[in-house]
Design an enzyme around this catalytic site. Structure first.
Site, PDB file in Angstrom:
ATOM      1  N   LYS A  66       0.814  -1.225   0.000  1.00 36.38           N
ATOM      2  CA  LYS A  66       0.000   0.000   0.000  1.00 36.38           C
ATOM      3  C   LYS A  66       0.846   1.273   0.000  1.00 36.38           C
ATOM      4  CE  LYS A  66      -4.009  -2.110   2.213  1.00 36.38           C
ATOM      5  NZ  LYS A  66      -5.023  -2.003   3.260  1.00 36.38           N
ATOM      6  N   GLY A 240     -13.696  -7.459  11.302  1.00 39.46           N
ATOM      7  CA  GLY A 240     -13.491  -6.572  10.169  1.00 39.46           C
ATOM      8  C   GLY A 240     -14.072  -7.042   8.847  1.00 39.46           C
TER       9      GLY A 240
END
Ligand code: ATR
Length: 270
Positions: A66, A240
């Site tokens: 990322k 999540g």
């Protein structure tokens, strides 16, 4: 040929993104193909260039790329710029690569729209000060909670991160041991402790009565932090999976301009 999308990571075999996007495409009637790409740890840039040279339209980026993706972008959304990380790349008509970060939006949507959490007057504790934490801070502050405390095992990292976002809302940073006897309406675990089945060393008393716990991780079995929330009588002890589906929905919306329904996909994966 269908428009081409992919998730790039290393490892990537476990990624649920292809199933999620296939479900979104089926539901919305969008003609896309979405695959898994194992990124080269030494040549992520080359992999991204090749994918778009082959006519690819967009990429999701996962661990550990990322930050590298962030460095590679021609343009960044404000959220991605401040998060220092990109999880959604879109090729513009000009050929320029545009980077977004949909993780924080996904977290907030899951909490507010799927579960009805009210940030108004809420005190929020975000545990962890790595990339996962940094990526969700701005969207959390945009909900204007009464306060957002970032607590980390290594205190300095939490203090630095809080400084970075000061001026954007009520935010402070400290070490886990400095939480003391403060109590929170929402405690979010953004640490990597769960990878080893651990929970961060937070005080037993830090969840307010009826407060919620949220683990940004997920798994087939309840995660260690979900079990912590249940053991401490959390109003809701969430994992999540909803965030995962909601961040994917936001990417899909950026790429296709259509917002898919998420409830059935969350239910299917949960
Ligand atoms: P990511 O990008 O996934 O956030 P990272 O940058 O390696 O990964 O950060 C991991 C985070 O989990 C850090 O906040 C780390 O705390 P330190 O900064 O003190 O290393 C936290 N972490 C990892 N294992 C932990 C544990 N057992 N207890 C508490 N925090 C932990």
């Amino acid at each position: 040929m269908s428009d081409q999308y992919a998730v790039i990571g290393n490892p990537v075999r476990h990624s649920l993104s292809p199933e999620i996007h296939a479900a979104f495409a089926g539901e919305t009637g969008e003609d896309i193909e979405y695959e898994r790409l194992l990124g080269d740890l030494e040549d992520f840039n080359g992999d991204v260039r090749d994918f778009f040279a082959r006519g690819g339209c967009g990429l999701n980026v996962t661990v550990p790329f990322k930050q590298k993706a962030w460095e590679l972008m021609d343009e960044l959304s404000e959220g991605a710029r401040i998060a220092g990380a990109v999880n959604t790349i879109t090729r513009q008509d000009s050929g320029k690569l545009h980077g977004d970060n949909t993780d924080g939006v996904g977290l907030v949507r899951d909490l507010t729209q799927n579960h009805g959490f009210d940030f108004n007057n809420a005190s929020v504790l975000l545990i962890g000060a790595g990339g996962a934490s940094r990526g969700v801070i701005l969207p959390l502050l945009q909900q204007q909670p009464a306060c957002l405390m970032i607590a980390n095992r290594t205190a300095e990292k939490a203090v630095l991160l809080a400084d970075l976002f000061s001026g954007r809302g009520e935010i402070c940073g400290c070490g886990l041991h400095e939480i003391g006897n403060q109590q929170f309406d929402l405690i979010i675990n953004a640490t990597a402790a769960g990878l080893k089945g651990d929970v961060p060393a937070i005080p037993e008393t830090c969840l307010a009565s009826g407060g919620w716990s949220y683990d940004m991780m997920y798994g087939r079995e309840p995660t260690a932090f979900v079990r912590w929330g249940e053991a401490h009588h959390a109003g809701k002890a969430l994992d999540g999976i909803g965030m995962l589906v909601e961040q994917a929905a936001e990417s899909f919306y950026i790429w296709r301009g259509v917002r898919p329904h998420t409830a059935a996909v969350i239910q299917q994966l949960g």
